[in-house]
Write a protein that holds these residues in place. Sequence first.
Motif, PDB file in Angstrom:
ATOM      1  N   GLY A  55       0.704  -1.259  -0.043  1.00 44.97           N
ATOM      2  CA  GLY A  55      -0.127  -0.085   0.085  1.00 44.97           C
ATOM      3  C   GLY A  55       0.703   1.226   0.012  1.00 44.97           C
ATOM      4  O   GLY A  55       0.324   2.312   0.506  1.00 44.97           O
ATOM      5  N   ILE A  56       2.022   1.231  -0.397  1.00 41.42           N
ATOM      6  CA  ILE A  56       3.044   2.293  -0.528  1.00 41.42           C
ATOM      7  C   ILE A  56       3.195   2.607  -1.937  1.00 41.42           C
ATOM      8  O   ILE A  56       3.370   2.029  -2.838  1.00 41.42           O
ATOM      9  CB  ILE A  56       4.405   1.804   0.177  1.00 41.42           C
ATOM     10  N   ALA A  57       2.790   4.072  -2.400  1.00 40.68           N
ATOM     11  CA  ALA A  57       2.778   4.655  -3.377  1.00 40.68           C
ATOM     12  C   ALA A  57       4.238   5.343  -3.580  1.00 40.68           C
ATOM     13  O   ALA A  57       4.898   5.469  -2.758  1.00 40.68           O
ATOM     14  CB  ALA A  57       1.841   5.788  -3.589  1.00 40.68           C
ATOM     15  N   GLY A  58       4.612   5.540  -4.660  1.00 42.55           N
ATOM     16  CA  GLY A  58       5.997   6.383  -5.036  1.00 42.55           C
ATOM     17  C   GLY A  58       6.397   5.640  -6.284  1.00 42.55           C
ATOM     18  O   GLY A  58       6.434   4.424  -6.794  1.00 42.55           O
ATOM     19  N   GLU A  59       7.257   6.569  -7.018  1.00 41.80           N
ATOM     20  CA  GLU A  59       7.795   6.135  -8.236  1.00 41.80           C
ATOM     21  C   GLU A  59       9.155   5.168  -7.968  1.00 41.80           C
ATOM     22  O   GLU A  59       9.333   4.260  -8.580  1.00 41.80           O
ATOM     23  CB  GLU A  59       8.438   7.402  -8.893  1.00 41.80           C
ATOM     24  N   THR A  60       9.831   5.547  -7.013  1.00 36.75           N
ATOM     25  CA  THR A  60      11.020   4.826  -6.529  1.00 36.75           C
ATOM     26  C   THR A  60      11.553   4.940  -5.317  1.00 36.75           C
ATOM     27  O   THR A  60      11.058   5.840  -4.523  1.00 36.75           O
ATOM     28  CB  THR A  60      12.264   5.748  -7.469  1.00 36.75           C
ATOM     29  N   ILE A  61      12.145   3.922  -5.045  1.00 35.44           N
ATOM     30  CA  ILE A  61      12.626   3.730  -3.633  1.00 35.44           C
ATOM     31  C   ILE A  61      13.681   4.985  -3.318  1.00 35.44           C
ATOM     32  O   ILE A  61      13.815   5.396  -1.942  1.00 35.44           O
ATOM     33  CB  ILE A  61      13.456   2.608  -3.314  1.00 35.44           C
ATOM     34  N   MET A  62      14.339   5.720  -4.066  1.00 34.70           N
ATOM     35  CA  MET A  62      15.251   6.772  -4.016  1.00 34.70           C
ATOM     36  C   MET A  62      14.487   7.826  -3.185  1.00 34.70           C
ATOM     37  O   MET A  62      15.407   8.266  -2.406  1.00 34.70           O
ATOM     38  CB  MET A  62      15.531   7.388  -5.269  1.00 34.70           C
ATOM     39  N   VAL A  63      13.362   8.286  -3.337  1.00 36.88           N
ATOM     40  CA  VAL A  63      12.763   9.446  -2.682  1.00 36.88           C
ATOM     41  C   VAL A  63      11.968   8.665  -1.357  1.00 36.88           C
ATOM     42  O   VAL A  63      11.196   9.587  -0.882  1.00 36.88           O
ATOM     43  CB  VAL A  63      12.132  10.272  -3.529  1.00 36.88           C
ATOM     44  N   ALA A  64      11.904   7.595  -1.060  1.00 35.17           N
ATOM     45  CA  ALA A  64      11.302   6.905   0.022  1.00 35.17           C
ATOM     46  C   ALA A  64      11.842   7.455   1.204  1.00 35.17           C
ATOM     47  O   ALA A  64      13.298   7.456   1.169  1.00 35.17           O
ATOM     48  CB  ALA A  64      11.177   5.557  -0.082  1.00 35.17           C
ATOM     49  N   PRO A  65      11.254   7.310   2.418  1.00 33.54           N
ATOM     50  CA  PRO A  65      12.027   7.654   3.498  1.00 33.54           C
ATOM     51  C   PRO A  65      12.838   6.470   4.099  1.00 33.54           C
ATOM     52  O   PRO A  65      12.455   5.397   3.859  1.00 33.54           O
ATOM     53  CB  PRO A  65      10.974   7.998   4.680  1.00 33.54           C
ATOM     54  N   TYR A  66      14.024   6.931   4.847  1.00 30.49           N
ATOM     55  CA  TYR A  66      14.537   6.008   5.401  1.00 30.49           C
ATOM     56  C   TYR A  66      13.884   4.930   6.622  1.00 30.49           C
ATOM     57  O   TYR A  66      13.489   5.640   7.029  1.00 30.49           O
ATOM     58  CB  TYR A  66      16.023   6.336   5.765  1.00 30.49           C
ATOM     59  N   PRO A  67      13.913   3.726   6.450  1.00 35.56           N
ATOM     60  CA  PRO A  67      13.074   2.974   7.664  1.00 35.56           C
ATOM     61  C   PRO A  67      13.508   3.545   8.997  1.00 35.56           C
ATOM     62  O   PRO A  67      14.784   3.451   9.323  1.00 35.56           O
ATOM     63  CB  PRO A  67      13.212   1.760   7.277  1.00 35.56           C
ATOM     64  N   GLU A  68      12.433   3.633   9.989  1.00 35.63           N
ATOM     65  CA  GLU A  68      12.925   4.115  10.991  1.00 35.63           C
ATOM     66  C   GLU A  68      12.653   2.892  12.165  1.00 35.63           C
ATOM     67  O   GLU A  68      11.648   2.357  12.223  1.00 35.63           O
ATOM     68  CB  GLU A  68      11.936   5.408  11.718  1.00 35.63           C
ATOM     69  N   ALA A  69      13.496   2.718  13.109  1.00 33.52           N
ATOM     70  CA  ALA A  69      13.425   1.784  14.157  1.00 33.52           C
ATOM     71  C   ALA A  69      12.300   1.868  15.013  1.00 33.52           C
ATOM     72  O   ALA A  69      11.489   1.198  15.390  1.00 33.52           O
ATOM     73  CB  ALA A  69      14.837   1.656  14.833  1.00 33.52           C
ATOM     74  N   ALA A  70      12.054   3.176  15.012  1.00 32.95           N
ATOM     75  CA  ALA A  70      10.996   3.667  16.145  1.00 32.95           C
ATOM     76  C   ALA A  70       9.666   3.102  15.673  1.00 32.95           C
ATOM     77  O   ALA A  70       8.718   2.921  16.658  1.00 32.95           O
ATOM     78  CB  ALA A  70      10.999   5.155  16.456  1.00 32.95           C
ATOM     79  N   ASP A  71       9.565   2.926  14.539  1.00 34.17           N
ATOM     80  CA  ASP A  71       8.173   2.411  14.020  1.00 34.17           C
ATOM     81  C   ASP A  71       7.849   0.816  14.192  1.00 34.17           C
ATOM     82  O   ASP A  71       6.899   0.627  13.806  1.00 34.17           O
ATOM     83  CB  ASP A  71       8.075   2.614  12.312  1.00 34.17           C
ATOM     84  N   LEU A  72       8.975   0.300  14.783  1.00 27.84           N
ATOM     85  CA  LEU A  72       8.890  -0.929  15.146  1.00 27.84           C
ATOM     86  C   LEU A  72       8.772  -1.371  16.741  1.00 27.84           C
ATOM     87  O   LEU A  72       9.249  -0.672  17.542  1.00 27.84           O
ATOM     88  CB  LEU A  72      10.157  -1.952  14.624  1.00 27.84           C
ATOM     89  N   THR A  73       8.237  -2.595  16.933  1.00 29.66           N
ATOM     90  CA  THR A  73       7.835  -2.765  18.469  1.00 29.66           C
ATOM     91  C   THR A  73       9.214  -3.578  18.911  1.00 29.66           C
ATOM     92  O   THR A  73       9.506  -4.924  18.319  1.00 29.66           O
ATOM     93  CB  THR A  73       6.663  -3.298  18.583  1.00 29.66           C
ATOM     94  N   ASN A  74       9.838  -3.500  20.064  1.00 30.32           N
ATOM     95  CA  ASN A  74      10.857  -4.268  20.908  1.00 30.32           C
ATOM     96  C   ASN A  74      10.033  -5.369  21.558  1.00 30.32           C
ATOM     97  O   ASN A  74       9.067  -4.872  22.106  1.00 30.32           O
ATOM     98  CB  ASN A  74      11.494  -3.416  21.719  1.00 30.32           C
ATOM     99  N   ASP A  75      10.163  -6.643  21.119  1.00 31.58           N
ATOM    100  CA  ASP A  75       9.281  -7.600  21.663  1.00 31.58           C
ATOM    101  C   ASP A  75      10.027  -8.819  22.194  1.00 31.58           C
ATOM    102  O   ASP A  75      10.604  -9.707  21.436  1.00 31.58           O
ATOM    103  CB  ASP A  75       8.484  -8.298  20.329  1.00 31.58           C
TER     104      ASP A  75
END
Length: 925
Positions: free
Chosen positions: A743-763
């Motif tokens: 569900g992610i739109a965008g022409e290219t990964i180049m202009v996608a944001p760098y993934p953030e650890a904070a968006d994931l859960t420590n489990d």
Amino acid sequence: MESSFDPHALEQSLYREWEQAGYFEPTGNGKPYCIMIPPPNVTGSLHMGHAFQHTLMDTLIRYRRMKGDNALWQAGTDHAGISTQMLVERQLNGRGISKADIGRDAFVEKVWEWKAASGGRISEQMRRMGSSIDWSRERFTMDEGFSRAVREAFVRLYDEGLIYRGRRLVNWDPQLKTAISDLEVESNEEQGSLWHFRYPLADGARTAEGRDFIVVATTRPETMLGDTAVAVHPDDARYSGLVGKRVRLPLTDREIPIIADTYVDPAFGSGCVKITPAHDFNDYAVGQRHDLPMINIFTVDAHINDAAPAAYRGLDRAEARKRVVADLTSVGLIEKIEDHKLMVPRGDRSDAIIEPLLTDQWFVAIDALAKPAIEAVQRGDIEFVPKQYENLYFAWMRDIRDWCISRQQWWGHRIPAWYDAEGTIYVARDEAEVRRKYNLADNVALRAEEDVLETWFSSAMWTFGTLGWPEKTRELEMYHPTDVLVTGHDIIFFWVARMIMMTLHFMGEVPFRKVHITGLVRDAEGQKMSKTRGNGLDPLDVVDGISLTDLITKRTEGLMQPQMAKAIEKATRRDFPDGIPSYGTDALRFAYCAFASTGRDVRFDLKRIEGYRNFCNKLWNATKFVLMNTEGANLSGPAEETLADRWIGSRLRRMLNEAERAIESYRFDLLANVIYDFAWHEYCDWYLELTKPLLWDEGASAEVQRGTRRSLLKVLEMLLRAAHPIIPFITDALWRRVAPLNGIAGETIMVAPYPEAADLTNDPFAEAAIEWLKGVVLAVRTIRGEMNIKPGQTLTLLLQGGGNADRERLTATESLLKRMAKLERVEWLADGDEPPPAAMQIVGELKLMVPLAGLIDVAAERARLEKEIARRRQELARIESKLGNAGFVAKAPADVVAKERERAAEIQNAIDTLTTQQAALESLA
RNA sequence: GGGUGUUUAGCUCAGUUGGUAGAGCGGCAGCCUUACAAGCUGUAGGUCGCAGGUUCGACCCCUGCAACACCCACCA
């Protein structure tokens, strides 16, 4: 999707697309971030060192861009005065034209023609490496704008009294017929001779021993024609009576004085030194102290000039040497000739022996520039990474000498100076300004300076000169100081130090905040790659592949020493019997990052490139798997997360934290490693395997399957973004397939944001449970492997012992465990139960047993247990001796001691269990 | 002559405040297991250059030595 990835199919079209879409240009939003490429020589082609450094810079820039910074990566080429002039001159000579024939203006025109035709080659090669450079801002150091800045800098320094012209002894290249700087001289030990001459004393003087001559030693016999004194040490009793007397200089009709100077080492040779102030740097200093005449005996091409006796005029220095020695021999004035190793100075471009020569040159008075440049690094305004290079920098800066910036060349920035008939110097931006500034009437004839500036003078202005200085442009305001300079340690003095000095002077600020110094790229044997050795590799040959024949041709054509061709061919056949396969840009880039450990040179090993090519293929196939299992599936709707999903998310979070720490500290090797390890050993080896049971289970709930599919996609998509700065091509190609399913739109990964650890859960629970699962699966695999049980054979697993945590984890993972370890049954025995004969492994407190039931070789299992026991006994012995040490128990932190006790107990327990098991097997046999 | 760096598995290299030595490649054994043979599974292999010292404890800190590499330097 194809079964393995083909880099060629995607690299060039992707790059064109990125460039045309303008993705390399700064977005205009976010925090400014800027890197300037050290401008390669316009004559050059991309070599390993460039490709290595550019990969690191591109990784930083892509990372920053994805982080949302307003990132500018600017490039350009250097006019490389001497190299370019040599190259074009050689081409003209090949066509029978000498540069003298056509004259300066026409020659310079030829250089520009060459530049237009061939100067863009390296930029094209940089594109092939995937470098996301803002090409719209590409610069050349001879561009009009940059040239204006260079003239401006020169005039300002002159007006401030920091540039002067003077007659000094400089390093002279007699082949190129120009002065060069200290740094451009390379001294190497060569075999030579030490000639001992007798110089007859004048006026009937005698030495203490009663001889009528003194002996001087020299490695340069021909320079005796320019001697103007003989020096002895003032405290040397042997000669104290002779100081002030004179010697008759042989082969000339001159008499020269004997002087006393502490420069002389009485212990060396005879203790007498001939002094040639015009042709030796030490003698020059002696000559100045004693006010000696300076007799220059050389022409600009190192032939004997008219200042020498007629017999030697016109000879070149080698012939003159022979003649002088022969003539001294014939008059009996050679005392002896010894073999002698000496340091011979050669020009780094021409390889000609450098001659100290008295000439008029332009100099930068360096002290005023050096001081703030030292302080800036001391204060930490600029930091070198690795830190130890700061010491190298300080050491050089503290001993720095005035910088000779004029070159007697045609190609370069012409020095903006003019002379009138009397030789008075006028400096200004152009001739009209000279007349205004110095109030000169139009009829005063002015002659323009012929010399050009050395190339490093202009490249020292690279960071601010390319951003519009001396104008106060928006770009200058925004991007200067730049953030980091990435370069090799070979140009710290040539370029880095001079940039710092010039930039501080003109901008009042540093050119960059960090200097990341990379190692040099060497061949697999650790040898420096060079054309003469014929051991160089073209990065693009690694990308595209090259046949053995082509590689040999490439390495052996146009050699300076053609006799090397045979040896080079032989070595090439040995090292690359099948040529070089095509690995693709991503594999090479990944390897460069992995190679980039701090402070050491890089041995370029193709086996490692192959490993990273395989990694790219692994990513490709993992994506193929994910797409096969998600495309066409209904991904929307209620979903349930499994333990495995939670585990991989938590692991990804950890990986992203480590990746961020690595890149922020310029540890590209660690960055590459954490990505490699996560992608291969966690995502592929375990997570994909853990999803299979669910995806293939007809009975699994739609929610669980949906959750798994989403997690597969989500983690892969984030992984691709995390890896993109290093391997831009394959990640973009794959991302375009994966992102829409997320569900992610965008022409290219180049202009996608760098993934953030904070968006994931420590489990921690999921991590511990899956680690437990892995332990059990590995234990079963070990039994299979060592017992030679067929991989397809399903097994029964018996468990015994263990705690609540083990039971909890089994409950959480049982179905996964059965699938992963190919178990048809898992049974938990009560503590008192007598287990059947079985192969055993211990995981923590837990006993794992695979019943023998005809599958297992009892003798082999006994041997295996023996080994297990022995290993544990050894470890136990070590821990027990530690615990038996009163000092350890008393002084070590309590938690360390407790941990050791715990481990000792655990190991003891395991040994007991294994021993019991062994005994049980014994009775069976 | 000064200075810096390196020395860890057969090879190339990691080892983040001292507390159980790691990876890749290569080796060996077994696998075409429905993403991948550019792959999968298991496994062997190291007195961390040498000698001292500090410490309860050293690959890690200190001293000395050795080998290799590089930089700087004017010894005729």
